[in-house]
Design a protein around this motif. Structure first.
Motif, short mmCIF file in Angstrom:
data_model
loop_
_atom_site.label_atom_id
_atom_site.label_comp_id
_atom_site.label_asym_id
_atom_site.label_seq_id
_atom_site.Cartn_x
_atom_site.Cartn_y
_atom_site.Cartn_z
N GLU A 72 0.80 -1.23 0.00
CA GLU A 72 0.00 0.00 0.00
C GLU A 72 0.84 1.28 0.00
O GLU A 72 0.29 2.37 -0.12
CB GLU A 72 -0.94 0.01 1.21
N MET A 73 2.16 1.15 0.14
CA MET A 73 3.02 2.34 0.12
C MET A 73 2.88 3.09 -1.19
O MET A 73 2.55 2.52 -2.22
CB MET A 73 4.51 1.94 0.18
N GLN A 74 3.17 4.37 -1.14
CA GLN A 74 3.32 5.18 -2.35
C GLN A 74 4.81 5.12 -2.70
O GLN A 74 5.64 5.50 -1.89
CB GLN A 74 2.90 6.62 -2.11
N VAL A 75 5.12 4.63 -3.89
CA VAL A 75 6.52 4.41 -4.27
C VAL A 75 6.91 5.34 -5.41
O VAL A 75 6.14 5.53 -6.36
CB VAL A 75 6.74 2.94 -4.70
N TYR A 76 8.08 5.91 -5.28
CA TYR A 76 8.66 6.77 -6.31
C TYR A 76 10.00 6.16 -6.70
O TYR A 76 10.89 6.03 -5.87
CB TYR A 76 8.84 8.19 -5.78
N ARG A 77 10.12 5.76 -7.96
CA ARG A 77 11.35 5.11 -8.44
C ARG A 77 12.27 6.08 -9.17
O ARG A 77 13.37 5.69 -9.55
CB ARG A 77 10.99 3.95 -9.37
N ASP A 78 11.82 7.30 -9.42
CA ASP A 78 12.62 8.23 -10.23
C ASP A 78 13.49 9.16 -9.39
O ASP A 78 14.14 10.05 -9.92
CB ASP A 78 11.73 9.02 -11.17
#
Length: 85
Positions: free
Chosen positions: A40-46
């Motif tokens: 459920e985490m909000q993930v940012y890969r950039d």
């Protein structure tokens, strides 16, 4: 186009680091106390690395940064982590 993904986007990274399925692990956010699965985490890969944020308060739960020959994992935003066994 949204930069935000859910925790499933880093399932492979977490499996590689912890050796088990981590998207079903339960984490407690150190900032707001929310109790949620890592999926459920909000993930940012950039970012320079991967950043996982609480889906309730957006506090940083974890960071994963890869460098030549090593990986840095920071979990200071997680008050506790329950890994199913």
């Amino acid at each position: 186009m949204s930069r935000r993904l859910d925790g499933n986007a880093i399932a492979g990274d977490l499996m590689e680091l912890f050796g088990t399925e981590m998207t079903v692990a339960w984490a407690v956010c150190r900032s707001c106390g929310a109790h949620d699965q890592l999926a459920e985490m909000q993930v940012y890969r950039d970012a320079p690395g991967v950043v996982g944020r609480c889906s309730h308060c957006e506090a940083v739960l974890l960071r994963i940064v890869r460098a030549p020959g090593r990986t840095y994992v920071e979990l200071t935003g997680v008050a506790s982590l329950q890994i199913p066994g």
